[in-house]
Design a protein around this motif. Structure first.
Motif, PDB file in Angstrom:
ATOM      1  N   GLY A   1       0.812  -1.212   0.000  1.00 26.18           N
ATOM      2  CA  GLY A   1       0.000   0.000   0.000  1.00 26.18           C
ATOM      3  C   GLY A   1       0.841   1.255   0.000  1.00 26.18           C
ATOM      4  N   MET A   2       1.935   1.251   0.777  1.00 25.56           N
ATOM      5  CA  MET A   2       2.814   2.421   0.828  1.00 25.56           C
ATOM      6  C   MET A   2       3.518   2.618  -0.514  1.00 25.56           C
ATOM      7  N   LEU A   3       3.894   1.533  -1.180  1.00 27.88           N
ATOM      8  CA  LEU A   3       4.513   1.644  -2.503  1.00 27.88           C
ATOM      9  C   LEU A   3       3.538   2.270  -3.498  1.00 27.88           C
ATOM     10  N   MET A   4       2.266   1.894  -3.406  1.00 26.23           N
ATOM     11  CA  MET A   4       1.254   2.505  -4.276  1.00 26.23           C
ATOM     12  C   MET A   4       1.111   3.995  -3.971  1.00 26.23           C
ATOM     13  N   LYS A   5       1.119   4.336  -2.692  1.00 24.82           N
ATOM     14  CA  LYS A   5       0.987   5.739  -2.290  1.00 24.82           C
ATOM     15  C   LYS A   5       2.152   6.569  -2.824  1.00 24.82           C
ATOM     16  N   LEU A   6       3.365   6.048  -2.723  1.00 21.47           N
ATOM     17  CA  LEU A   6       4.536   6.773  -3.218  1.00 21.47           C
ATOM     18  C   LEU A   6       4.485   6.945  -4.731  1.00 21.47           C
ATOM     19  N   SER A   7       4.020   5.919  -5.429  1.00 21.33           N
ATOM     20  CA  SER A   7       3.888   6.016  -6.885  1.00 21.33           C
ATOM     21  C   SER A   7       2.898   7.101  -7.272  1.00 21.33           C
ATOM     22  N   GLN A   8       1.826   7.214  -6.501  1.00 22.00           N
ATOM     23  CA  GLN A   8       0.825   8.244  -6.780  1.00 22.00           C
ATOM     24  C   GLN A   8       1.380   9.641  -6.484  1.00 22.00           C
ATOM     25  N   LEU A   9       2.144   9.772  -5.405  1.00 20.79           N
ATOM     26  CA  LEU A   9       2.717  11.072  -5.038  1.00 20.79           C
ATOM     27  C   LEU A   9       3.724  11.556  -6.070  1.00 20.79           C
ATOM     28  N   TYR A  10       4.512  10.619  -6.615  1.00 19.77           N
ATOM     29  CA  TYR A  10       5.542  10.976  -7.592  1.00 19.77           C
ATOM     30  C   TYR A  10       5.046  10.910  -9.038  1.00 19.77           C
ATOM     31  N   LEU A  11       3.721  10.764  -9.199  1.00 18.65           N
ATOM     32  CA  LEU A  11       3.094  10.753 -10.530  1.00 18.65           C
ATOM     33  C   LEU A  11       3.665   9.657 -11.435  1.00 18.65           C
ATOM     34  N   GLU A  12       3.982   8.515 -10.839  1.00 20.24           N
ATOM     35  CA  GLU A  12       4.479   7.366 -11.601  1.00 20.24           C
ATOM     36  C   GLU A  12       3.298   6.440 -11.895  1.00 20.24           C
ATOM     37  N   SER A  13       2.498   6.846 -12.874  1.00 17.63           N
ATOM     38  CA  SER A  13       1.250   6.136 -13.156  1.00 17.63           C
ATOM     39  C   SER A  13       1.482   4.694 -13.586  1.00 17.63           C
ATOM     40  N   ALA A  14       2.492   4.470 -14.428  1.00 17.35           N
ATOM     41  CA  ALA A  14       2.763   3.115 -14.899  1.00 17.35           C
ATOM     42  C   ALA A  14       3.140   2.202 -13.738  1.00 17.35           C
TER      43      ALA A  14
ATOM     44  N   TYR B   1       1.712  -2.006  -9.699  1.00 15.49           N
ATOM     45  CA  TYR B   1       1.471  -2.477  -8.333  1.00 15.49           C
ATOM     46  C   TYR B   1       0.038  -2.984  -8.175  1.00 15.49           C
ATOM     47  N   VAL B   2      -0.913  -2.278  -8.784  1.00 13.33           N
ATOM     48  CA  VAL B   2      -2.317  -2.698  -8.708  1.00 13.33           C
ATOM     49  C   VAL B   2      -2.504  -4.049  -9.384  1.00 13.33           C
ATOM     50  N   ILE B   3      -1.885  -4.221 -10.546  1.00 11.06           N
ATOM     51  CA  ILE B   3      -1.978  -5.501 -11.248  1.00 11.06           C
ATOM     52  C   ILE B   3      -1.395  -6.626 -10.400  1.00 11.06           C
ATOM     53  N   ALA B   4      -0.245  -6.366  -9.799  1.00  8.08           N
ATOM     54  CA  ALA B   4       0.383  -7.369  -8.934  1.00  8.08           C
ATOM     55  C   ALA B   4      -0.523  -7.731  -7.766  1.00  8.08           C
ATOM     56  N   ALA B   5      -1.170  -6.722  -7.161  1.00  7.83           N
ATOM     57  CA  ALA B   5      -2.067  -6.963  -6.032  1.00  7.83           C
ATOM     58  C   ALA B   5      -3.280  -7.789  -6.453  1.00  7.83           C
ATOM     59  N   VAL B   6      -3.831  -7.481  -7.638  1.00  9.82           N
ATOM     60  CA  VAL B   6      -4.989  -8.222  -8.140  1.00  9.82           C
ATOM     61  C   VAL B   6      -4.618  -9.679  -8.403  1.00  9.82           C
ATOM     62  N   VAL B   7      -3.457  -9.891  -9.021  1.00  8.06           N
ATOM     63  CA  VAL B   7      -3.007 -11.258  -9.318  1.00  8.06           C
ATOM     64  C   VAL B   7      -2.819 -12.050  -8.031  1.00  8.06           C
ATOM     65  N   VAL B   8      -2.179 -11.441  -7.042  1.00  9.96           N
ATOM     66  CA  VAL B   8      -1.965 -12.114  -5.758  1.00  9.96           C
ATOM     67  C   VAL B   8      -3.307 -12.458  -5.113  1.00  9.96           C
ATOM     68  N   SER B   9      -4.258 -11.530  -5.167  1.00  7.02           N
ATOM     69  CA  SER B   9      -5.574 -11.750  -4.573  1.00  7.02           C
ATOM     70  C   SER B   9      -6.310 -12.892  -5.259  1.00  7.02           C
ATOM     71  N   VAL B  10      -6.271 -12.921  -6.582  1.00  2.00           N
ATOM     72  CA  VAL B  10      -6.956 -13.973  -7.341  1.00  2.00           C
ATOM     73  C   VAL B  10      -6.323 -15.335  -7.067  1.00  2.00           C
ATOM     74  N   ILE B  11      -4.996 -15.382  -7.084  1.00  2.00           N
ATOM     75  CA  ILE B  11      -4.307 -16.651  -6.821  1.00  2.00           C
ATOM     76  C   ILE B  11      -4.608 -17.152  -5.410  1.00  2.00           C
ATOM     77  N   ALA B  12      -4.579 -16.246  -4.441  1.00  2.00           N
ATOM     78  CA  ALA B  12      -4.864 -16.625  -3.053  1.00  2.00           C
ATOM     79  C   ALA B  12      -6.278 -17.186  -2.926  1.00  2.00           C
ATOM     80  N   GLU B  13      -7.235 -16.558  -3.601  1.00  2.08           N
ATOM     81  CA  GLU B  13      -8.617 -17.030  -3.528  1.00  2.08           C
ATOM     82  C   GLU B  13      -8.772 -18.405  -4.159  1.00  2.08           C
ATOM     83  N   ILE B  14      -8.157 -18.608  -5.332  1.00  2.00           N
ATOM     84  CA  ILE B  14      -8.274 -19.888  -6.032  1.00  2.00           C
ATOM     85  C   ILE B  14      -7.626 -21.012  -5.235  1.00  2.00           C
ATOM     86  N   VAL B  15      -6.404 -20.764  -4.751  1.00  2.47           N
ATOM     87  CA  VAL B  15      -5.680 -21.795  -4.000  1.00  2.47           C
ATOM     88  C   VAL B  15      -6.401 -22.128  -2.699  1.00  2.47           C
ATOM     89  N   THR B  16      -6.866 -21.096  -1.989  1.00  2.00           N
ATOM     90  CA  THR B  16      -7.565 -21.306  -0.728  1.00  2.00           C
ATOM     91  C   THR B  16      -8.843 -22.109  -0.937  1.00  2.00           C
TER      92      THR B  16
END
Length: 254
Positions: free
Chosen positions: A208-221, A226-241
């Motif tokens: 979350g802090m990495l996302m916040k810093l990216s937003q502050l420094y206008l590093e949209s990509a 980071y959002v894509i990585a978080a979504v992938v981790v969430s989906v994998i965790a749900e499927i495996v669980t």
């Protein structure tokens, strides 16, 4: 054969959804024409590669997952403890369920701001996630037990079963089929809640802090990466669980 067809259809639908999202993304990026507002797919993919090779990302992800694991374990344990007590004792249910209802209606952002002052940046994601996830698990499980015929409970009483025996022979088998869906969905939501709280609390050593810093420094990509990585981790965790829980609860199912 049926399983193979279902798997093929699921893959086709997943690919189709991803294709539509990428097409919309490409069109929107071309229309906006600004990498600061909406970076191109190519730029984001290159940044995602850099992110995955960064020790900072893995350190932040590790911190986030640790907080997710702690909050999820507490939420599940507390939800099922309250479920047992509320199912076994009517007086407890009358006290607990209004509290559960109140927790479900709490504004998450406002509660996060209060928790930052009360427990600090490190504790806020954990406490908030417990407050959000525990009522979800309890309510879903309680709804499943609510449809259990009263006659079955009366039979267990006639045979002299105590509360713990009733839980083993009646309540757990009733909950078993629905548990994988309930708990896996809660885990996915738990990850999103923790990350959201980390952004607001600016928790050091977190995704979350990495996302916040990216937003502050206008590093949209980088932010999108980071959002894509978080979504992938969430989906994998749900499927495996869900898969693991389906194997684990077979012994309790009817």
């Amino acid at each position: 054969m049926k399983i193979s067809k279902k798997l093929i259809f699921n893959i086709v639908y997943a690919v189709a959804v991803i294709g539509v999202v990428l097409a919309v993304w490409a069109i929107a990026a071309a229309a906006i024409g600004s990498e600061f507002v909406l970076p191109s797919i190519g730029a984001t993919a290159a940044t995602l590669g850099d992110v995955l090779g960064s020790k900072l990302f893995w350190s932040g992800l590790g911190g986030t997952l640790a907080r997710c694991a702690i909050s999820y374990a507490i939420a599940v344990a507390l939800a099922f403890l309250l479920l047992f007590l509320c199912t076994a004792y009517t007086a407890v249910r009358r006290i607990v369920e209004p509290i559960i209802s109140a927790l479900r209606s709490l504004p998450a952002v406002a509660v996060t701001l209060i928790l930052i002052l009360a427990v600090g940046a490190y504790g806020t994601p954990i406490v908030l996630s417990v407050l959000v996830i525990m009522p979800m698990i309890y309510s879903a499980a309680r709804a499943k037990l609510a449809v259990l015929p009263k006659e079955l409970e009366e039979v267990t009483v006639l045979f002299g079963a105590n509360k713990f025996q009733t839980m083993k022979i009646l309540w757990l088998p009733c909950l078993a089929p629905a548990s994988p869906d309930i708990l896996s969905s809660a885990l996915s939501y738990n990850i999103k809640t923790v990350i959201g709280a980390e952004i607001l609390a600016q928790t050091a050593g977190s995704l979350g802090m990495l996302m916040k810093l990216s937003q502050l420094y206008l590093e949209s990509a980088m932010l999108i990466a980071y959002v894509i990585a978080a979504v992938v981790v969430s989906v994998i965790a749900e499927i495996v669980t869900k898969a693991l829980l389906k194997l684990a609860v077979k012994r309790f199912a009817y």
